[in-house]
Design a protein around this motif. Structure first.
Motif, PDB file in Angstrom:
ATOM      1  N   ILE A 102      18.536  51.136 114.902  1.00  0.00           N
ATOM      2  CA  ILE A 102      19.228  51.284 116.187  1.00  0.00           C
ATOM      3  C   ILE A 102      19.522  52.766 116.409  1.00  0.00           C
ATOM      4  N   LEU A 103      18.969  53.326 117.464  1.00  0.00           N
ATOM      5  CA  LEU A 103      19.154  54.741 117.794  1.00  0.00           C
ATOM      6  C   LEU A 103      20.247  54.879 118.846  1.00  0.00           C
ATOM      7  N   ILE A 104      21.221  55.746 118.579  1.00  0.00           N
ATOM      8  CA  ILE A 104      22.351  55.956 119.494  1.00  0.00           C
ATOM      9  C   ILE A 104      22.149  57.280 120.232  1.00  0.00           C
ATOM     10  N   ALA A 105      22.152  57.230 121.569  1.00  0.00           N
ATOM     11  CA  ALA A 105      21.905  58.429 122.378  1.00  0.00           C
ATOM     12  C   ALA A 105      23.010  58.622 123.411  1.00  0.00           C
ATOM     13  N   GLY A 106      23.132  59.854 123.923  1.00  0.00           N
ATOM     14  CA  GLY A 106      24.129  60.141 124.958  1.00  0.00           C
ATOM     15  C   GLY A 106      24.570  61.578 124.931  1.00  0.00           C
ATOM     16  N   SER A 164      19.978  69.853 105.318  1.00  0.00           N
ATOM     17  CA  SER A 164      18.920  69.872 106.329  1.00  0.00           C
ATOM     18  C   SER A 164      19.481  70.060 107.738  1.00  0.00           C
ATOM     19  N   ASN A 165      18.741  70.792 108.564  1.00  0.00           N
ATOM     20  CA  ASN A 165      19.074  70.949 109.981  1.00  0.00           C
ATOM     21  C   ASN A 165      18.026  70.269 110.869  1.00  0.00           C
ATOM     22  N   ASP A 166      17.232  69.401 110.256  1.00  0.00           N
ATOM     23  CA  ASP A 166      16.147  68.733 110.972  1.00  0.00           C
ATOM     24  C   ASP A 166      16.536  67.273 111.234  1.00  0.00           C
ATOM     25  N   PRO A 167      16.962  66.948 112.460  1.00  0.00           N
ATOM     26  CA  PRO A 167      17.409  65.580 112.759  1.00  0.00           C
ATOM     27  C   PRO A 167      16.310  64.532 112.587  1.00  0.00           C
ATOM     28  N   VAL A 168      15.046  64.915 112.809  1.00  0.00           N
ATOM     29  CA  VAL A 168      13.932  63.973 112.641  1.00  0.00           C
ATOM     30  C   VAL A 168      13.785  63.601 111.171  1.00  0.00           C
ATOM     31  N   ALA A 169      13.815  64.611 110.311  1.00  0.00           N
ATOM     32  CA  ALA A 169      13.689  64.372 108.869  1.00  0.00           C
ATOM     33  C   ALA A 169      14.855  63.533 108.351  1.00  0.00           C
ATOM     34  N   ILE A 170      16.066  63.844 108.809  1.00  0.00           N
ATOM     35  CA  ILE A 170      17.258  63.103 108.360  1.00  0.00           C
ATOM     36  C   ILE A 170      17.168  61.634 108.780  1.00  0.00           C
ATOM     37  N   ALA A 171      16.712  61.402 110.003  1.00  0.00           N
ATOM     38  CA  ALA A 171      16.588  60.033 110.500  1.00  0.00           C
ATOM     39  C   ALA A 171      15.584  59.244 109.649  1.00  0.00           C
ATOM     40  N   LYS A 172      14.438  59.861 109.333  1.00  0.00           N
ATOM     41  CA  LYS A 172      13.422  59.184 108.512  1.00  0.00           C
ATOM     42  C   LYS A 172      13.947  58.930 107.105  1.00  0.00           C
ATOM     43  N   GLU A 173      14.671  59.913 106.552  1.00  0.00           N
ATOM     44  CA  GLU A 173      15.261  59.748 105.220  1.00  0.00           C
ATOM     45  C   GLU A 173      16.263  58.589 105.215  1.00  0.00           C
ATOM     46  N   GLY A 174      17.038  58.474 106.319  1.00  0.00           N
ATOM     47  CA  GLY A 174      18.028  57.404 106.430  1.00  0.00           C
ATOM     48  C   GLY A 174      17.387  56.024 106.409  1.00  0.00           C
ATOM     49  N   VAL A 175      16.249  55.900 107.095  1.00  0.00           N
ATOM     50  CA  VAL A 175      15.542  54.609 107.119  1.00  0.00           C
ATOM     51  C   VAL A 175      15.022  54.273 105.722  1.00  0.00           C
ATOM     52  N   GLU A 176      14.497  55.273 105.014  1.00  0.00           N
ATOM     53  CA  GLU A 176      14.001  55.045 103.648  1.00  0.00           C
ATOM     54  C   GLU A 176      15.149  54.684 102.709  1.00  0.00           C
ATOM     55  N   GLU A 177      16.296  55.328 102.899  1.00  0.00           N
ATOM     56  CA  GLU A 177      17.488  55.025 102.088  1.00  0.00           C
ATOM     57  C   GLU A 177      17.910  53.571 102.287  1.00  0.00           C
ATOM     58  N   ALA A 178      17.846  53.113 103.514  1.00  0.00           N
ATOM     59  CA  ALA A 178      18.212  51.724 103.818  1.00  0.00           C
ATOM     60  C   ALA A 178      17.274  50.748 103.114  1.00  0.00           C
ATOM     61  N   ASP A 189      23.143  58.005 114.343  1.00  0.00           N
ATOM     62  CA  ASP A 189      23.963  58.774 115.287  1.00  0.00           C
ATOM     63  C   ASP A 189      23.248  60.093 115.570  1.00  0.00           C
ATOM     64  N   THR A 190      23.004  60.390 116.838  1.00  0.00           N
ATOM     65  CA  THR A 190      22.258  61.605 117.189  1.00  0.00           C
ATOM     66  C   THR A 190      23.150  62.626 117.887  1.00  0.00           C
ATOM     67  N   ALA A 191      22.622  63.832 118.013  1.00  0.00           N
ATOM     68  CA  ALA A 191      23.375  64.909 118.647  1.00  0.00           C
ATOM     69  C   ALA A 191      23.395  64.744 120.162  1.00  0.00           C
ATOM     70  N   GLY A 192      24.467  65.182 120.760  1.00  0.00           N
ATOM     71  CA  GLY A 192      24.558  65.210 122.217  1.00  0.00           C
ATOM     72  C   GLY A 192      24.572  66.645 122.699  1.00  0.00           C
ATOM     73  N   ARG A 193      24.647  66.819 123.999  1.00  0.00           N
ATOM     74  CA  ARG A 193      24.789  68.153 124.596  1.00  0.00           C
ATOM     75  C   ARG A 193      25.850  68.046 125.680  1.00  0.00           C
ATOM     76  N   LEU A 194      26.275  69.181 126.183  1.00  0.00           N
ATOM     77  CA  LEU A 194      27.244  69.170 127.270  1.00  0.00           C
ATOM     78  C   LEU A 194      26.574  68.793 128.576  1.00  0.00           C
ATOM     79  N   MET A 201      16.247  66.377 125.143  1.00  0.00           N
ATOM     80  CA  MET A 201      15.309  65.288 125.399  1.00  0.00           C
ATOM     81  C   MET A 201      14.130  65.321 124.431  1.00  0.00           C
ATOM     82  N   ASN A 202      13.605  66.504 124.158  1.00  0.00           N
ATOM     83  CA  ASN A 202      12.478  66.630 123.230  1.00  0.00           C
ATOM     84  C   ASN A 202      12.879  66.192 121.824  1.00  0.00           C
ATOM     85  N   GLU A 203      14.087  66.601 121.431  1.00  0.00           N
ATOM     86  CA  GLU A 203      14.548  66.299 120.074  1.00  0.00           C
ATOM     87  C   GLU A 203      14.746  64.801 119.866  1.00  0.00           C
ATOM     88  N   ILE A 204      15.438  64.165 120.795  1.00  0.00           N
ATOM     89  CA  ILE A 204      15.714  62.730 120.625  1.00  0.00           C
ATOM     90  C   ILE A 204      14.449  61.903 120.807  1.00  0.00           C
TER      91      ILE A 204
END
Length: 447
Positions: A102-106, A164-178, A189-194, A201-204
């Protein structure tokens, strides 16, 4: 919740009050007021116009029965149309895959991280799942710490990679950890912006492509009204999310986001946040919300909230104590604490049909229980277990210890004694049925 909209709709319905039948003229006048009420509530203009046109068409096509008034008929039509406008039916999460991602965006400030914790708590307690939270916000300094604190609160593990400062890598690592640890739900949980920007948009989008989530939930602050709807549309164009989460709905007096978002982005509202506590998360029921907007309450949700807090075994034990007239101040305090967990007091009372309108101008403080709890806490264990032993001398000491006065203590003691008496009577099936027979019959539904 939605108090301003409720007040304006009430005034609109008064146009039909006392009318013998529905006519083109009085319906047109009523619809004009309802459209104005919706626009004042920050509902999308196109949505408001289409909605009132549909209601008008259905109202003019109905024959008014002699047993109901035009106002009651319009209320029924409004209820049905509001329900349809907000999605019609409940939209459940698809959590059949193992693990479900489940990906959380906003945007920043919408409440994504808090919602992530609430969702983990909900899926563990209500669905029997074993969730893992993934801290994917690498930009907001306190985001990782906040998620870890929330994870501890709800007893759910959190995957963190501070190196790590790479949200893509962290997300993939999290799925493998699960997968390694047997977690069948992964909440990222993903990063937001003001504000919406291309980098966000590219990152998420990259996180989405890397993790292939089964659900993408867009979290938005309901109090931002049309801004929430516009943001949702921009995110949906890029992410094609599966559902919306409206946060801070307990503080939303207008309701524009809740009423507009489904028709604009054609995605269902799946959850609503109704407070700061981890339990303050509700599945969104369009029919129940429509009923509340029209001031008809929401008894089903009230009962469900109560059931979430009251344990069946505890309730059975309590019933035995009540029958023996052994209900004491320890039990009373437990009941108060469970009621407080159910949510905002004014919001809870607004779920009772007819009460919402009656208390709209009444200030109900969530701290109202504090003096009562202070008085109970100032009692000795013996006094809490034996309320009848609390004499005048003990009451004076309790008043001093609790920072209250003797009148407040006496008032609580009297109310407690009266409550115990009624509870004992109601626990006796014979007396309870006799009392029910002697009660006046409740009026039927208004439509």
């Amino acid at each position: 919740m939605f108090q301003n909209l409720q007040d304006k709709l009430d005034r609109a319905f008064k146009v039909l009050k006392g009318q013998g039948n529905i006519t083109e003229i009085n319906v047109a006048e009523t619809m004009k007021e309802i459209r104005k009420a919706l626009l004042d509530a920050d509902v999308n203009y196109k949505t408001a116009k289409t909605f009132t046109d549909d209601v008008k068409q259905k109202a003019l096509g109905q024959n008014v029965l002699t047993s109901i008034s035009p106002g009651q008929l319009l209320t029924k039509i409004m209820n049905d149309e509001l329900t349809a406008l907000m999605g019609g039916t409940v939209s459940d999460l698809d959590i059949s895959t193992n693990p479900t991602v489940i990906l959380i965006a906003g945007l920043n400030g919408a409440g994504k991280t808090t919602f992530s914790g609430k969702l983990a708590n909900y899926l563990r307690d209500k669905k029997g799942k074993k969730p893992l939270l993934v801290a994917g916000d690498v930009y907001r300094p306190a985001a990782v710490d906040q998620l870890q604190v929330l994870g501890e609160q709800v007893n759910v593990p959190v995957y963190v990679n501070r190196e790590s400062n790479d949200p893509v890598a962290i997300a993939k690592e999290g799925v493998e950890e699960a997968k390694r640890n047997g977690n069948n739900i992964v909440i990222i949980d993903t990063a937001g912006r003001l504000a919406i920007d291309e980098a966000l948009m590219n990152e998420i989008s990259a996180v989405k492509d890397a993790t292939k989530p089964h659900e993408i939930l867009f979290v938005v602050d309901s109090m931002t009204g049309q801004d929430a709807v516009n943001t949702a549309k921009a995110f949906n164009d890029r992410l094609d999310f599966t559902g919306v989460v409206l946060t801070k709905l307990d503080g939303d007096t207008r309701g524009g986001a809740a009423l507009s978002i489904k028709s604009v982005v054609n995605k269902p509202i799946k959850f609503i946040g109704t407070g700061e506590k981890m339990e303050a998360l509700d599945v969104f029921h369009p029919d129940r919300m429509a009923s509340r907007i029209l001031g008809m309450g929401d008894v089903v949700s009230l009962v469900e909230r109560a059931q979430q807090q009251f344990d069946e075994k505890q309730a059975a034990e309590l019933q035995k104590k009540i029958r023996k007239n052994k209900f004491d101040f320890n039990d009373f305090k437990t009941q108060i604490q469970q009621i407080k967990k159910m949510g905002n007091m004014k919001d809870l009372m607004g779920m009772i049909p007819g009460i919402g309108k009656a208390i709209k101008d009444v200030d109900i403080d969530d701290n109202a229980f504090k003096p009562i709890e202070a008085i109970i806490d100032s009692m000795t264990p013996f006094e809490r277990e034996n309320p009848d032993a609390i004499d005048a001398k003990r009451r004076l000491r309790i008043a001093k210890g609790s920072g209250t006065n003797i009148n407040e203590v006496n008032k609580l003691m009297k109310q407690f004694a009266d409550m115990r008496k009624v509870m004992k009577q109601m626990s006796n099936p014979g007396i309870a049925s006799k009392m029910m027979r002697n009660m006046p019959k409740m009026p039927g539904k208004p439509f």
